[in-house]
Design a protein around this motif. Structure first.
Motif, PDB file in Angstrom:
ATOM      1  N   ASN A 258       1.028  -1.108  -0.128  1.00 25.12           N
ATOM      2  CA  ASN A 258      -0.028  -0.093   0.001  1.00 25.12           C
ATOM      3  C   ASN A 258       0.626   1.384   0.052  1.00 25.12           C
ATOM      4  O   ASN A 258       0.708   2.269  -0.811  1.00 25.12           O
ATOM      5  CB  ASN A 258      -0.960   0.063   1.216  1.00 25.12           C
ATOM      6  CG  ASN A 258      -1.904   0.956   1.050  1.00 25.12           C
ATOM      7  OD1 ASN A 258      -2.255   1.592   0.058  1.00 25.12           O
ATOM      8  ND2 ASN A 258      -2.616   1.154   2.188  1.00 25.12           N
ATOM      9  N   THR A 259       1.854   1.109   0.665  1.00 20.78           N
ATOM     10  CA  THR A 259       2.586   2.639   0.844  1.00 20.78           C
ATOM     11  C   THR A 259       3.530   2.730  -0.467  1.00 20.78           C
ATOM     12  O   THR A 259       3.710   3.840  -0.803  1.00 20.78           O
ATOM     13  CB  THR A 259       3.830   2.358   2.054  1.00 20.78           C
ATOM     14  OG1 THR A 259       3.079   2.212   3.307  1.00 20.78           O
ATOM     15  CG2 THR A 259       4.517   3.476   2.165  1.00 20.78           C
TER      16      THR A 259
ATOM     17  N   GLY B  14       2.355   6.292  -7.166  1.00 21.30           N
ATOM     18  CA  GLY B  14       1.126   7.282  -7.724  1.00 21.30           C
ATOM     19  C   GLY B  14       1.587   8.628  -7.653  1.00 21.30           C
ATOM     20  O   GLY B  14       1.289   9.505  -8.662  1.00 21.30           O
ATOM     21  N   GLY B  15       2.218   9.040  -6.359  1.00 24.65           N
ATOM     22  CA  GLY B  15       2.304  10.375  -6.122  1.00 24.65           C
ATOM     23  C   GLY B  15       3.491  10.741  -7.198  1.00 24.65           C
ATOM     24  O   GLY B  15       3.621  11.884  -7.532  1.00 24.65           O
TER      25      GLY B  15
ATOM     26  N   VAL C 135       2.548   1.712  -3.407  1.00 21.54           N
ATOM     27  CA  VAL C 135       1.609   2.074  -4.602  1.00 21.54           C
ATOM     28  C   VAL C 135       1.367   3.456  -4.423  1.00 21.54           C
ATOM     29  O   VAL C 135       1.353   4.450  -5.385  1.00 21.54           O
ATOM     30  CB  VAL C 135       0.409   1.128  -4.464  1.00 21.54           C
ATOM     31  CG1 VAL C 135      -0.692   1.805  -5.333  1.00 21.54           C
ATOM     32  CG2 VAL C 135       0.690  -0.135  -4.879  1.00 21.54           C
ATOM     33  N   ILE C 136       1.041   3.989  -3.280  1.00 25.16           N
ATOM     34  CA  ILE C 136       0.647   5.196  -3.070  1.00 25.16           C
ATOM     35  C   ILE C 136       2.024   6.432  -3.248  1.00 25.16           C
ATOM     36  O   ILE C 136       1.797   7.151  -4.095  1.00 25.16           O
ATOM     37  CB  ILE C 136       0.348   5.697  -1.555  1.00 25.16           C
ATOM     38  CG1 ILE C 136      -0.900   4.985  -1.394  1.00 25.16           C
ATOM     39  CG2 ILE C 136       0.319   7.127  -1.234  1.00 25.16           C
ATOM     40  CD1 ILE C 136      -1.442   4.955   0.107  1.00 25.16           C
ATOM     41  N   ALA C 137       3.157   5.892  -2.982  1.00 23.57           N
ATOM     42  CA  ALA C 137       4.455   6.617  -3.490  1.00 23.57           C
ATOM     43  C   ALA C 137       4.564   6.723  -4.776  1.00 23.57           C
ATOM     44  O   ALA C 137       4.791   7.692  -5.544  1.00 23.57           O
ATOM     45  CB  ALA C 137       5.554   6.138  -2.655  1.00 23.57           C
TER      46      ALA C 137
ATOM     47  N   THR D 295       2.280  11.119 -10.806  1.00 23.61           N
ATOM     48  CA  THR D 295       1.431  12.539 -10.577  1.00 23.61           C
ATOM     49  C   THR D 295       2.465  13.687 -10.710  1.00 23.61           C
ATOM     50  O   THR D 295       2.250  14.610 -11.648  1.00 23.61           O
ATOM     51  CB  THR D 295       0.611  12.540  -9.739  1.00 23.61           C
ATOM     52  OG1 THR D 295      -0.326  11.430  -9.499  1.00 23.61           O
ATOM     53  CG2 THR D 295      -0.309  13.986  -9.574  1.00 23.61           C
TER      54      THR D 295
END
Length: 87
Positions: A15-16, A22-23, A18-20, A26
Motif C-alpha cells: 500500500n505504501t 502514484g504520487g 503504490v501510494i508513493a 503524478t
C-alpha cells in the motif's frame, strides 16, 4: 494493559509503495504538462509580438494616408482657386 502490535504486514508495504509510486507519477505528469504549457506560452508571446508589429505598421500607414489625404485636399483647394491650372 494495552498491547500494541509493531509488526509490518506485506499489505501495508504494498500500500505504501503504490501510494508513493502514484504520487511520483503524478508529479512527473505535472512537470511534463508544465513544460508543454511553457512552450505554448512562448509561442503565444511570439504571435502576440507579431500581431503588435502588424498593428503598429497599420497605424503608421493609416497616419500616412491621412496626411496624404490632407495634402491632396489642400492641393485641390489651391488649384480650384487658380483657374489657370490644368491637370
Amino acid at each position: 494493559m494495552i498491547d500494541i502490535d509493531y509488526t509490518i504486514s506485506l499489505g501495508a508495504i504494498v500500500n505504501t509503495v503504490v501510494i508513493a509510486a502514484g504520487g511520483l507519477m503524478t508529479l512527473g505528469a505535472l512537470r511534463f504538462q508544465l513544460k508543454s504549457l511553457d512552450a505554448r506560452l512562448a509561442d503565444l508571446e511570439g504571435e502576440a509580438k507579431k500581431q503588435t508589429d502588424i498593428l503598429t505598421t497599420l497605424a503608421r500607414q493609416d497616419a500616412r494616408l491621412d496626411a496624404l489625404d490632407t495634402r491632396f485636399n489642400d492641393l485641390i483647394a489651391r488649384l480650384g482657386r487658380n483657374p489657370e491650372c490644368h491637370l
